[in-house]
Design an enzyme around this catalytic site. Structure first.
Site, short mmCIF file in Angstrom:
data_model
loop_
_atom_site.label_atom_id
_atom_site.label_comp_id
_atom_site.label_asym_id
_atom_site.label_seq_id
_atom_site.Cartn_x
_atom_site.Cartn_y
_atom_site.Cartn_z
N ARG A 1 0.82 -1.23 0.00
CA ARG A 1 0.00 0.00 0.00
C ARG A 1 0.85 1.27 0.00
NH1 ARG A 1 -1.97 2.55 4.06
NH2 ARG A 1 -1.93 0.77 5.47
N TYR B 1 -14.61 11.04 -19.93
CA TYR B 1 -14.99 9.66 -19.61
C TYR B 1 -16.10 9.70 -18.54
CZ TYR B 1 -14.59 4.97 -17.67
OH TYR B 1 -14.85 3.70 -17.22
C1 LIG Z 1 -11.71 3.07 -18.74
C2 LIG Z 1 -11.35 4.50 -18.63
C3 LIG Z 1 -11.14 5.11 -17.39
C4 LIG Z 1 -11.36 4.39 -16.07
O1 LIG Z 1 -10.47 3.34 -15.90
P1 LIG Z 1 -10.81 2.03 -15.02
O2 LIG Z 1 -9.55 1.24 -15.20
O3 LIG Z 1 -12.03 1.40 -15.59
O4 LIG Z 1 -11.01 2.49 -13.62
C5 LIG Z 1 -10.76 6.44 -17.36
N1 LIG Z 1 -10.62 7.14 -18.50
C6 LIG Z 1 -10.81 6.59 -19.72
C7 LIG Z 1 -10.64 7.43 -20.93
C8 LIG Z 1 -11.19 5.25 -19.83
O5 LIG Z 1 -11.39 4.72 -21.03
#
Ligand SMILES: *Cc1c(COP(=O)(O)O)cnc(C)c1O
Length: 390
Positions: A48, A102
């Site tokens: 961690r 996103y």
């Molecule tokens: C998938 C994604 C995320 C989030 O990532 P996770 O690994 O699912 O937590 C953030 N930004 C973009 C552009 C993504 O495609």
């Protein structure tokens, strides 16, 4: 802050590798220990604290990939996004965010920031003026994402970094869609680079991870929060991710090439009304993309002319419907039914997302096979529609 580094495939294969001193094996050994000696050591090691041998080795690779000084590996992309933002935003601060983000990032901001007393504004568009307009006395961070999801809009990296410097703000980017193979924002003066490593870095749709790359100073600032929030990644997955990244350069270059061919094919097809791909001359920001990207990426979106997108998706045989993206296999999704399904049709349209829009994550298959699959599915969908009309 930019450091001169080796070429992409050399970094992917070798940067940060651990030596197997005991047996001289070819690959980095995996240290699964969660418990390390504390006597006679300077650093107290604990997963961690983001400082196990494998975590540190992979962080070195990430820093080299993005031309930064240091990096941290997280348990998900969202752990990297949330920890990075909150490391620089305190109660009473304000953040300017790009309009198109996103979904998970928008949700984080809209659902959680008020609790922390953090203010935020989304820009009206992606111009430098639109960003500057939202800057207030208490603004601390500018946050962007380019190319964006799902319409592949392009934000000007240099303009944003200049604006951040002018106002003394920290600039952050979600660089997931480009991958470090196609875009290195630190070279353009962006301070903090974030990736969902679940996507192109993992590349095989079987790893959930995230990373943040920046200067030593900023990474330490993010680490101070990260160790309390506890979003580190287990060493086994760290090791798998290191293995995946060895082929990232050749994977992403193949995906760039395939996406370019598919974009050209779709653009000239009579049953396709619009294609969104920064590599196309018709893309409104093609010239900007050329300036700041080394390749245009493996993601593209398109709209069908009069045909039902859901029916079309059912006829695809090789290209699979799937929520996520960036694997070696080609996948497709309908944003209006998935990633943006919770928005009203009006809200979707305001973001430019029509019901017939399809987001395509192009894999490494032979482009002729992908084109043949799309061609037969378009033909079948057209026949279906004619049958209904007769
Ligand atoms: C998938 C994604 C995320 C989030 O990532 P996770 O690994 O699912 O937590 C953030 N930004 C973009 C552009 C993504 O495609």
């Amino acid at each position: 802050m930019t450091k001169k580094t080796q070429g992409i495939n050399t970094i992917c294969t070798h940067a940060g590798e651990l030596e197997d001193q005991q047996f001289k094996g070819a690959v980095s050994p995996l240290y699964m220990s969660t418990s390390y000696a504390f006597e006679d050591v300077e650093v107290k090691r604990y997963p961690r604290y983001f400082n196990t041998p494998n975590q540190q080795a992979l962080a070195q690779k990430m820093a080299a990939l993005e031309h930064g000084e240091a990096a941290l590996i997280f348990g998900s992309g969202m752990a990297a996004v949330s920890t990075s933002l909150l490391a620089f935003l305190h109660k009473g601060d304000h953040v300017v965010l790009q309009k198109t983000l996103y979904g998970g990032t928008s949700n984080l901001v809209v659902e959680e920031f008020q609790k922390f007393g953090i203010e935020y504004s989304f820009t009206e568009d992606l111009s430098a003026e639109a960003f500057e307009k939202e800057i207030k006395d208490n603004t601390k961070v500018i946050y962007i994402e380019t190319p964006s999801n799902p319409l592949l809009t392009i934000t000007n990296l240099e303009a944003v970094s200049k604006l951040a410097k002018k106002h003394g703000l920290v600039s952050m980017i979600d660089n997931t869609f480009a991958s470090p193979v196609n875009q290195n924002p630190i070279d353009f003066g962006i301070d903090v680079v974030i990736h969902s490593a679940t996507k192109y870095m993992g590349g095989h749709s079987d790893i959930l991870a995230g990373t943040v790359i920046s200067s030593e100073e900023y990474v330490d600032k993010i680490f101070q929060l990260a160790k309390n929030f506890g979003g580190s990644l287990s060493d086994y997955t760290v090791w798998l991710l290191e293995r995946s990244i060895k082929t990232m350069g050749i994977r992403v270059k193949a995906q760039n090439e395939n996406a370019g061919k598919l974009a050209e094919f779709l653009q000239q097809h009579e049953l396709v009304s619009k294609v969104y791909y920064p590599g196309l001359k018709a893309h409104p920001d093609h010239e900007l993309a050329k300036k700041q990207m080394k390749g245009f990426g493996g993601m593209l979106s398109f709209e069908l002319k009069e045909l039902d997108a859901a029916v079309f998706m059912k006829y695809l045989k090789l290209i699979k419907p799937s929520m996520s993206l960036a694997g070696v296999e080609s996948t497709i999704l309908s944003p209006s039914k998935t990633s943006h399904g919770l928005l009203s049709p009006e809200e979707r349209l305001a973001q430019g997302i029509k019901d017939g829009l399809l987001r395509f994550s192009v894999g490494i298959e032979e482009p002729e096979d992908l084109i043949a699959d799309i061609e037969q599915a378009l033909e079948e969908t057209k026949k279906d529609m004619l049958d209904v009309r007769l």
